[in-house]
Design an enzyme around this catalytic site. Structure first.
Site, PDB file in Angstrom:
ATOM      1  N   CYS A 160       0.828  -1.199   0.000  1.00 27.79           N
ATOM      2  CA  CYS A 160       0.000   0.000   0.000  1.00 27.79           C
ATOM      3  C   CYS A 160       0.868   1.256   0.000  1.00 27.79           C
ATOM      4  O   CYS A 160       1.375   1.665   1.046  1.00 27.79           O
ATOM      5  CB  CYS A 160      -0.924  -0.031   1.221  1.00 27.79           C
ATOM      6  SG  CYS A 160      -1.924   1.451   1.391  1.00 27.79           S
ATOM      7  N   CYS A 167      -0.308   4.106   2.155  1.00 23.44           N
ATOM      8  CA  CYS A 167      -0.099   3.940   3.607  1.00 23.44           C
ATOM      9  C   CYS A 167       1.358   4.163   3.964  1.00 23.44           C
ATOM     10  O   CYS A 167       1.664   4.795   4.963  1.00 23.44           O
ATOM     11  CB  CYS A 167      -0.448   2.526   4.068  1.00 23.44           C
ATOM     12  SG  CYS A 167      -1.867   1.820   3.308  1.00 23.44           S
ATOM     13  N   ASP A 168       2.264   3.593   3.167  1.00 26.39           N
ATOM     14  CA  ASP A 168       3.660   3.507   3.593  1.00 26.39           C
ATOM     15  C   ASP A 168       4.641   4.343   2.779  1.00 26.39           C
ATOM     16  O   ASP A 168       5.812   4.444   3.148  1.00 26.39           O
ATOM     17  CB  ASP A 168       4.112   2.030   3.546  1.00 26.39           C
ATOM     18  CG  ASP A 168       3.260   1.159   4.450  1.00 26.39           C
ATOM     19  OD1 ASP A 168       2.832   1.664   5.509  1.00 26.39           O
ATOM     20  OD2 ASP A 168       3.004  -0.003   4.107  1.00 26.39           O
TER      21      ASP A 168
END
Ligand code: NDP
Length: 316
Positions: A139, A142-143
């Protein structure tokens, strides 16, 4: 074991399941939602591992995935949804009332709404597993932030891979897309954007066969195998994003419901009906095409309304 029979039992608590809960709650059906722990041990579905959501209507400034799901859940709770935090491990749709088991507890229900979603697909390498969250991610939103000004790789040739690569190109020093063929599956527009981006490079006909370095506990390279010649080489990178599609969470329903070729649940065209009356499917578990929070919410609404109709028709 509880002897009571739920009118509506919802499996899953992403946008589809919680929208179904809001509608069923407002129809006085006091739904039970078994919210599941798919997204890394937390309920709420894939949005729980997303940062900013900028395309959900009604939030012009954007909203984080977890905050959006909290609002969905609060709204469902306000209209009388009961929640059980557990993964469903078995279902039986052979007779009515239908039966569902979670954490060794049995639940009975007149209607079941399936909204178990889909999960990111992984390459299946031991080294990938060991380095997940230590440089390996599925992701970018997200990261990606952890890889600012670093060199990263994205695996995949579809729209998700292009989207992840473009997102990462805005943060990272360089992005290398590794694809197993010499032709992308992504839509033309996404391909063009990625192909002409100055920070995005492509390695064609290559498979990641190992993520390095497990001993160091961090990612510093990938071992690539040329799919044409079989030749291997080590390619340095600081992060690896896997973007090779999703797997629908449908294992529970093997042998009970119909699937399409990709293992998504089949619903009758234009409806949320499965082949079993009173069992409905909504959200990503039955949709591999659109996969948006808003489309999942839309089908969740359809499922609750269909359940309400089914109950009215079968009571009367
Ligand atoms: P896709 O199935 O479209 O693409 C998956 C990609 O990963 C393919 O290129 C495939 O290679 C590759 N792949 C699959 N398994 C492996 C493996 N084991 N090793 C290496 N590579 C692998 O999935 P997406 O998630 O990209 O997209 C799913 C759907 O969602 C599509 O319909 C897409 O259009 C849509 N979508 C739309 C977006 C948008 O419009 N903004 C954004 C994201 C998704 P190969 O090509 O060789 O099969």
């Amino acid at each position: 074991m509880s002897d009571s029979i739920e009118k509506v039992l919802i499996i899953g608590s992403g946008p589809a399941g919680l929208t179904a809960a809001i509608y069923a709650g407002r129809a006085n059906l006091s739904p039970l939602c078994i919210e599941g722990l798919i997204a890394g041990g937390i309920p709420g579905g894939q949005l729980m591992i997303t940062t900013e959501v900028e395309n959900y209507p009604g939030f012009p400034e954007g909203i984080t995935g977890p905050e959006l799901m909290k609002r969905f859940r609060d709204q469902a709770e306000r209209f009388g949804t009961k929640f059980v935090t557990a993964d469903v491990d078995k279902v039986d749709f052979s007779e009515r009332p239908y039966r569902v088991w979670a954490d060794d507890k049995e639940y009975k229900a007149h209607t079941v709404l399936i909204s178990t979603g889909a999960s990111a697909r992984w390459l299946g390498l031991e080294s990938e597993k060991k380095l997940t969250n230590k440089g390996v991610s599925a992701c970018a939103t997200c990261d990606g932030y952890f890889f600012r000004n670093q060199d990263v790789c994205v695996v995949g040739g579809g729209d998700t891979a292009m989207e992840e690569a473009l997102y990462l190109a805005g943060l990272c020093k360089s992005v290398t897309v590794i694809h197993r063929r010499d032709e992308l599956r992504a839509s033309k527009i996404m391909q063009e954007r990625a192909l002409k981006h100055e920070k995005i490079k492509f390695i064609w006909n290559a498979e990641v066969v190992e993520v390095l370095d497990v001993d160091a506990g961090t990612v510093n390279a990938v071992r690539l195998k040329d799919t044409q010649t079989g030749e291997e080489r080590v390619y340095p990178t600081e992060g690896l994003f896997i973007a090779i599609g999703h797997i629908p969470n449908t294992q529970l329903f093997e042998g009970l419901l119909d699937f399409d070729d990709l293992k998504y649940l089949k619903t009758k065209p234009g409806t949320v009906e499965t082949k079993i009356p009173g069992v409905f499917a909504c959200g990503d578990v039955q949709d591999h095409v659109w996969r948006q929070a808003v489309t999942a919410a839309g089908t969740g609404c359809m499922a609750a309304m269909a359940a309400e109709r089914y109950i009215a028709e079968n009571e009367g």
